[in-house]
Design a protein around this motif. Structure first.
Motif, PDB file in Angstrom:
ATOM      1  N   GLU A 262      17.625  14.735  31.687  1.00 17.73           N
ATOM      2  CA  GLU A 262      18.996  14.337  31.385  1.00 17.73           C
ATOM      3  C   GLU A 262      19.970  15.024  32.334  1.00 17.73           C
ATOM      4  O   GLU A 262      20.974  14.450  32.743  1.00 17.73           O
ATOM      5  N   GLY A 263      19.671  16.267  32.677  1.00 20.65           N
ATOM      6  CA  GLY A 263      20.522  16.984  33.617  1.00 20.65           C
ATOM      7  C   GLY A 263      20.511  16.361  34.998  1.00 20.65           C
ATOM      8  O   GLY A 263      21.515  16.379  35.707  1.00 20.65           O
ATOM      9  N   LEU A 264      19.377  15.799  35.397  1.00 20.30           N
ATOM     10  CA  LEU A 264      19.303  15.167  36.710  1.00 20.30           C
ATOM     11  C   LEU A 264      20.252  13.983  36.798  1.00 20.30           C
ATOM     12  O   LEU A 264      20.804  13.693  37.858  1.00 20.30           O
ATOM     13  N   ASN A 265      20.451  13.286  35.698  1.00 21.10           N
ATOM     14  CA  ASN A 265      21.343  12.129  35.722  1.00 21.10           C
ATOM     15  C   ASN A 265      22.768  12.522  36.061  1.00 21.10           C
ATOM     16  O   ASN A 265      23.537  11.725  36.593  1.00 21.10           O
TER      17      ASN A 265
ATOM     18  N   THR B 220      11.871   1.309  31.501  1.00 22.74           N
ATOM     19  CA  THR B 220      11.061   0.333  30.770  1.00 22.74           C
ATOM     20  C   THR B 220      10.105   1.031  29.815  1.00 22.74           C
ATOM     21  O   THR B 220       9.914   0.593  28.672  1.00 22.74           O
ATOM     22  N   LEU B 221       9.513   2.133  30.268  1.00 22.13           N
ATOM     23  CA  LEU B 221       8.604   2.883  29.401  1.00 22.13           C
ATOM     24  C   LEU B 221       9.344   3.432  28.181  1.00 22.13           C
ATOM     25  O   LEU B 221       8.812   3.425  27.067  1.00 22.13           O
ATOM     26  N   GLY B 222      10.564   3.910  28.382  1.00 25.54           N
ATOM     27  CA  GLY B 222      11.345   4.414  27.259  1.00 25.54           C
ATOM     28  C   GLY B 222      11.644   3.329  26.242  1.00 25.54           C
ATOM     29  O   GLY B 222      11.574   3.557  25.022  1.00 25.54           O
TER      30      GLY B 222
ATOM     31  N   TRP C 158      11.022  12.247  24.069  1.00 26.26           N
ATOM     32  CA  TRP C 158      10.611  11.584  25.309  1.00 26.26           C
ATOM     33  C   TRP C 158      11.105  12.367  26.521  1.00 26.26           C
ATOM     34  O   TRP C 158      10.385  12.552  27.500  1.00 26.26           O
ATOM     35  N   SER C 159      12.328  12.856  26.456  1.00 24.26           N
ATOM     36  CA  SER C 159      12.856  13.686  27.543  1.00 24.26           C
ATOM     37  C   SER C 159      12.050  14.973  27.662  1.00 24.26           C
ATOM     38  O   SER C 159      11.713  15.416  28.773  1.00 24.26           O
TER      39      SER C 159
ATOM     40  N   THR D  96       9.754  16.198  30.906  1.00 20.82           N
ATOM     41  CA  THR D  96       9.992  17.502  31.515  1.00 20.82           C
ATOM     42  C   THR D  96       8.732  18.362  31.470  1.00 20.82           C
ATOM     43  O   THR D  96       8.358  18.999  32.463  1.00 20.82           O
ATOM     44  N   SER D  97       8.065  18.381  30.321  1.00 23.42           N
ATOM     45  CA  SER D  97       6.844  19.178  30.168  1.00 23.42           C
ATOM     46  C   SER D  97       5.749  18.694  31.107  1.00 23.42           C
ATOM     47  O   SER D  97       4.975  19.500  31.647  1.00 23.42           O
TER      48      SER D  97
END
Length: 235
Positions: free
Chosen positions: A144-147, A159-161, A180-181, A185-186
């Motif tokens: 989310e931070g990358l966005n 699409t996967l989300g 999912w986020s 990340t993990s």
């Protein structure tokens, strides 16, 4: 001249327009700088490496070469993401297409696998993308931070989300989105660890393929786990 002597060959000149030749050389230089930056960022930290050091590592005599080709550090980071991300995205698009067009209903494990394995293609020599990405998402608060840096996930990840939301209906959407986020990340951190251990020839408990299988199983189970009884969202 002897009759048996070979005819002299004309000297081949580059007949491309000067602008085209310069563009080709410029793109080659950009790729060399991207590779050097990825390695140094992964080894020393994204904010700890002077741009001048990247230029030197890339064999550039001009100390301002990085700024000339990329402008600043943020643009260089984006260029690395776009270059490596395109490799994963191309692979993931094929996997997602197969899932959507297949004869069976995809599972949660299929969704996780479709995210993880296209990232795992970077576990190979002279590739430092996973370590770089692991550091980047740590500093920016996960995907989310990358966005917030205008670095967006590829269409296949979106699409996967969406597919995951259709499969996992027993959880509140906000909970599933957070999980999912966390799973994505993990996955990056785990794959970066595997790659680092492999490059340093450190002991791993199993072969990479087996570890990836287990990672997919672990993340899939976490996505669908019931909410804790103390979580107010469970009521």
């Amino acid at each position: 001249m002897s009759r048996n002597a070979p005819e002299p060959r004309p000297i081949q000149s580059d007949r491309r327009p000067p602008t085209e030749r310069n563009n080709v050389r410029g793109e080659a230089t950009r790729q060399v700088i991207i590779a050097a930056a990825e390695r140094l960022f992964a080894e020393r930290g994204i904010t700890a490496v002077p741009l001048r050091d990247i230029g030197i590592a890339a064999g550039q005599r001009n100390h301002a070469a990085v700024q000339y080709h990329f402008g600043d550090r943020d643009e260089l980071v984006k260029a690395i993401m776009e270059s490596r991300g395109a490799e994963s995205e191309a692979h993931r698009v094929q996997v997602v297409t197969s899932l959507m067009m297949g004869n069976r209903t995809p599972t949660t494990s299929d969704v996780v696998d479709a995210f993880v394995r296209p990232l795992a293609i970077h576990i190979k020599p002279n590739n430092h993308y996973l370590a770089f990405l692991s550091l980047l998402i740590t500093g920016q608060g996960g995907y989310e931070g990358l966005n917030n840096r205008d670095i967006h996930a590829g269409a296949s990840v979106l699409t996967l989300g969406t597919l995951l939301g259709r499969l996992v209906t027993e959880l509140p959407p906000a909970v599933l989105e957070e999980r999912w986020s966390l799973a994505r990340t993990s996955a990056v951190h785990a794959l970066a660890r595997y790659q680092s251990a492999q490059q340093k020839r450190e002991h791993l408990p199993a072969k990479i393929d087996v570890l990836i299988d287990d990672l997919v199983a672990f993340l899939s189970a976490g996505l669908v786990a019931p909410l804790a009884g103390s979580d107010p969202r469970a009521r």
